[in-house]
Design a protein around this motif. Structure first.
Motif, PDB file in Angstrom:
ATOM      1  N   ASP A   2       0.692  -1.436  -0.122  1.00  0.00           N
ATOM      2  CA  ASP A   2      -0.001  -0.104  -0.102  1.00  0.00           C
ATOM      3  C   ASP A   2       0.951   1.157   0.210  1.00  0.00           C
ATOM      4  OD1 ASP A   2      -2.127   1.899   0.254  1.00  0.00           O
ATOM      5  OD2 ASP A   2      -2.462   1.349   2.093  1.00  0.00           O
ATOM      6  N   ALA A   4      -0.498   4.377  -1.226  1.00  0.00           N
ATOM      7  CA  ALA A   4      -1.350   5.401  -1.321  1.00  0.00           C
ATOM      8  C   ALA A   4      -0.889   6.369  -0.367  1.00  0.00           C
ATOM      9  CB  ALA A   4      -2.552   5.155  -1.102  1.00  0.00           C
ATOM     10  N   GLY A   5      -0.696   7.691  -0.517  1.00  0.00           N
ATOM     11  CA  GLY A   5      -0.327   8.569   0.289  1.00  0.00           C
ATOM     12  C   GLY A   5       1.154   9.130   0.336  1.00  0.00           C
ATOM     13  N   THR A   7       4.856   9.744  -1.578  1.00  0.00           N
ATOM     14  CA  THR A   7       5.603  10.475  -2.830  1.00  0.00           C
ATOM     15  C   THR A   7       6.846   9.767  -3.217  1.00  0.00           C
ATOM     16  OG1 THR A   7       6.558  12.232  -1.544  1.00  0.00           O
ATOM     17  CG2 THR A   7       4.149  12.604  -2.362  1.00  0.00           C
ATOM     18  N   GLY A 107       3.245  11.118  -7.261  1.00  0.00           N
ATOM     19  CA  GLY A 107       2.474  11.172  -5.807  1.00  0.00           C
ATOM     20  C   GLY A 107       1.872  12.259  -5.243  1.00  0.00           C
ATOM     21  N   ARG A 110      -1.054  13.045  -8.225  1.00  0.00           N
ATOM     22  CA  ARG A 110      -1.971  12.093  -8.391  1.00  0.00           C
ATOM     23  C   ARG A 110      -1.532  10.927  -7.341  1.00  0.00           C
ATOM     24  NH1 ARG A 110      -3.636  10.117 -14.437  1.00  0.00           N
ATOM     25  NH2 ARG A 110      -4.441  12.092 -15.058  1.00  0.00           N
ATOM     26  N   GLN A 111      -2.503  10.246  -6.794  1.00  0.00           N
ATOM     27  CA  GLN A 111      -2.208   9.170  -5.968  1.00  0.00           C
ATOM     28  C   GLN A 111      -1.135   8.162  -6.605  1.00  0.00           C
ATOM     29  OE1 GLN A 111      -5.365   7.809  -3.394  1.00  0.00           O
ATOM     30  NE2 GLN A 111      -4.531   5.506  -3.741  1.00  0.00           N
ATOM     31  N   LEU A 112       0.055   7.898  -5.705  1.00  0.00           N
ATOM     32  CA  LEU A 112       1.106   7.213  -6.128  1.00  0.00           C
ATOM     33  C   LEU A 112       0.616   5.811  -6.288  1.00  0.00           C
ATOM     34  CD1 LEU A 112       4.133   6.961  -6.945  1.00  0.00           C
ATOM     35  CD2 LEU A 112       4.721   6.381  -4.634  1.00  0.00           C
ATOM     36  N   THR A 113       0.791   5.056  -7.361  1.00  0.00           N
ATOM     37  CA  THR A 113       0.439   3.540  -7.782  1.00  0.00           C
ATOM     38  C   THR A 113       1.637   2.741  -7.780  1.00  0.00           C
ATOM     39  OG1 THR A 113       0.217   3.534 -10.101  1.00  0.00           O
ATOM     40  CG2 THR A 113      -1.810   4.268  -8.670  1.00  0.00           C
ATOM     41  N   SER A 160       0.987  13.044 -16.697  1.00  0.00           N
ATOM     42  CA  SER A 160      -0.083  12.965 -15.974  1.00  0.00           C
ATOM     43  C   SER A 160      -1.511  13.769 -16.591  1.00  0.00           C
ATOM     44  CB  SER A 160      -0.226  13.213 -14.458  1.00  0.00           C
ATOM     45  OG  SER A 160       0.228  14.629 -14.511  1.00  0.00           O
TER      46      SER A 160
END
Length: 166
Positions: A2, A4-5, A7, A107, A110-113, A160
């Motif tokens: 996980d 998310a959140g 960078t 990140g 946009r949310q990091l994946t 992006s």
């Protein structure tokens, strides 16, 4: 995993200086400063819908003010100086100020994946309506493809924008 959140920090090799100016055919760029305030405010305010349509995201939600945008420009100057992000003003000899390019850590915008981890920078841009009509949105994308990995120290950009020229 996980992420998310989180960078992914921009990795600038020691001794590498990110250029303050860039040139390519019809598009030129220089690091944004507070000296660009009036042109930037006018450009943003004439481009609100086009920015959201091409770049995506919620900014700008309404017209910007000189006072509010001044704070943003000083922040962009500090980020550039500290190698945290890079914002450039776009110009063209026939149109003058035409928009901006942003090089951010992954990140931030946009949310990091996990898929984004193979990239080294989040790249986005916008141009004014008259510049868009003149084909300078696509010309900017072409310039970015030349600058990144050549003049700019990023070889694996993540574009992006919602609208990517083909």
């Amino acid at each position: 995993m996980d992420i998310a959140g989180l960078t992914k920090k921009l990795a600038i090799a020691p001794g590498v200086v990110v250029p303050r100016t860039l040139d390519h055919e019809r598009v030129h760029a220089h690091a944004i400063t507070r000296d660009d305030l009036e042109a930037d405010v006018a450009g943003i305010n004439t481009s609100l819908e086009l920015i959201r349509r091409t770049r995506g995201g919620s900014w700008p939600t309404r017209p910007v003010t000189l006072e509010g945008n001044y704070v943003d420009l000083v922040w962009h100057e500090a980020e550039f100086r500290d190698d945290k992000s890079y914002t450039y003003v776009l110009t063209n000899p026939h149109h003058g100020y035409i928009g901006c390019v942003y090089l951010y850590p992954l990140g931030v915008r946009r949310q990091l994946t996990v898929e984004m981890l193979r990239h080294d920078v989040d790249v986005s841009w916008w141009v004014t309506p008259s510049a868009y009509e003149a084909g300078l949105y696509t010309a900017t994308f072409e310039a970015l493809q030349c600058w990144l990995g050549d003049e700019l120290p990023f070889a694996a950009p993540f574009y992006s924008n919602v609208e990517i020229p083909r």
